[in-house]
Design an enzyme around this catalytic site. Sequence first.
Site, PDB file in Angstrom:
ATOM      1  N   TYR A 162      -3.974  17.007   3.825  1.00 60.64           N
ATOM      2  CA  TYR A 162      -2.830  16.189   4.241  1.00 60.64           C
ATOM      3  C   TYR A 162      -3.317  14.879   4.840  1.00 60.64           C
ATOM      4  O   TYR A 162      -2.813  13.796   4.507  1.00 60.64           O
ATOM      5  CB  TYR A 162      -2.000  16.976   5.254  1.00 60.64           C
ATOM      6  CG  TYR A 162      -0.746  16.279   5.729  1.00 60.64           C
ATOM      7  CD1 TYR A 162       0.399  16.251   4.942  1.00 60.64           C
ATOM      8  CD2 TYR A 162      -0.695  15.672   6.982  1.00 60.64           C
ATOM      9  CE1 TYR A 162       1.566  15.628   5.392  1.00 60.64           C
ATOM     10  CE2 TYR A 162       0.460  15.059   7.434  1.00 60.64           C
ATOM     11  CZ  TYR A 162       1.589  15.031   6.634  1.00 60.64           C
ATOM     12  OH  TYR A 162       2.735  14.412   7.077  1.00 60.64           O
ATOM     13  N   LYS A 166      -2.418  11.333   3.094  1.00 62.34           N
ATOM     14  CA  LYS A 166      -1.641  10.339   3.839  1.00 62.34           C
ATOM     15  C   LYS A 166      -2.493   9.114   4.179  1.00 62.34           C
ATOM     16  O   LYS A 166      -1.978   7.990   4.232  1.00 62.34           O
ATOM     17  CB  LYS A 166      -1.055  10.967   5.103  1.00 62.34           C
ATOM     18  CG  LYS A 166       0.009  12.024   4.825  1.00 62.34           C
ATOM     19  CD  LYS A 166       1.195  11.476   4.032  1.00 62.34           C
ATOM     20  CE  LYS A 166       2.351  12.469   3.995  1.00 62.34           C
ATOM     21  NZ  LYS A 166       3.516  11.943   3.237  1.00 62.34           N
TER      22      LYS A 166
END
Length: 257
Positions: A162, A166
């Site tokens: 993640y 991101k």
Amino acid sequence: MKAYFDLKGQVAIVTGCSAGLGVQMAKALANQGAAIVALARRKEKIEAVAKEIADEFGVKTLAIPCDITDTARVDAAVDEVLATFGRIDILINNAGTGAVAPAEDITDEQFHNEMNIDLFGTFRVARAVAKKAMIPAKYGRIINIASMYGLVGNKIAGSAPYHAAKGGVVNMTRALAAEWGKYGITVNAICPGYFYTDLTRETLDSDFFQQNAKTMIPEERYGKEGELDTAAIFLASPASSYVTGVNLPVDGGYTAM
């Protein structure tokens, strides 16, 4: 009097618009007069959201089931929006996922899935919207939903894929802003901290997370419903034409420490 944040006559696509922050931001844009296109995989959910927004705000809405990992479906969805409305002024790339596990236990499949949805999925939709609608119109507002975890690491919930995805969204935002500025398109990202939604409420209200908020967040609390709305409206505004390539944390000050 100038209405700096008036979006009447504009058309906004919001991905991941079946629940949570996606729905909140869609309602914020609808409140300013924008027509809303809700994109997500679950047909019943987005149809209900589209009806709710139309009823509450009196704007035109459209629900299109779409898996952002499927290029053909993304392209078809953008074509459907253009056939219906003739324009796309705003894109909020909100759809995403989040694998949580110690980095040493993350599988190849988990890492690949995260990148395919959060990073490549964001690019797929931006590419299609820019190519088919915004570049020809010489106007657009693209808002990518990254995360404060695209800017920093964390010790409480292992989620390396993640963070990687991101972080990719953060710098891809800069890259697209640099490329597409000449077409009158701004590309910015919002980097939310922890926000209360139906899926996160129980976790954030736990003793551990409440203590974490007091330790790690200057405002000593998590984000409430509506506290992301003004960032989305600001970046979607025609008046924000000289703001591009920005990654805006909305995190109660988490990344200030």
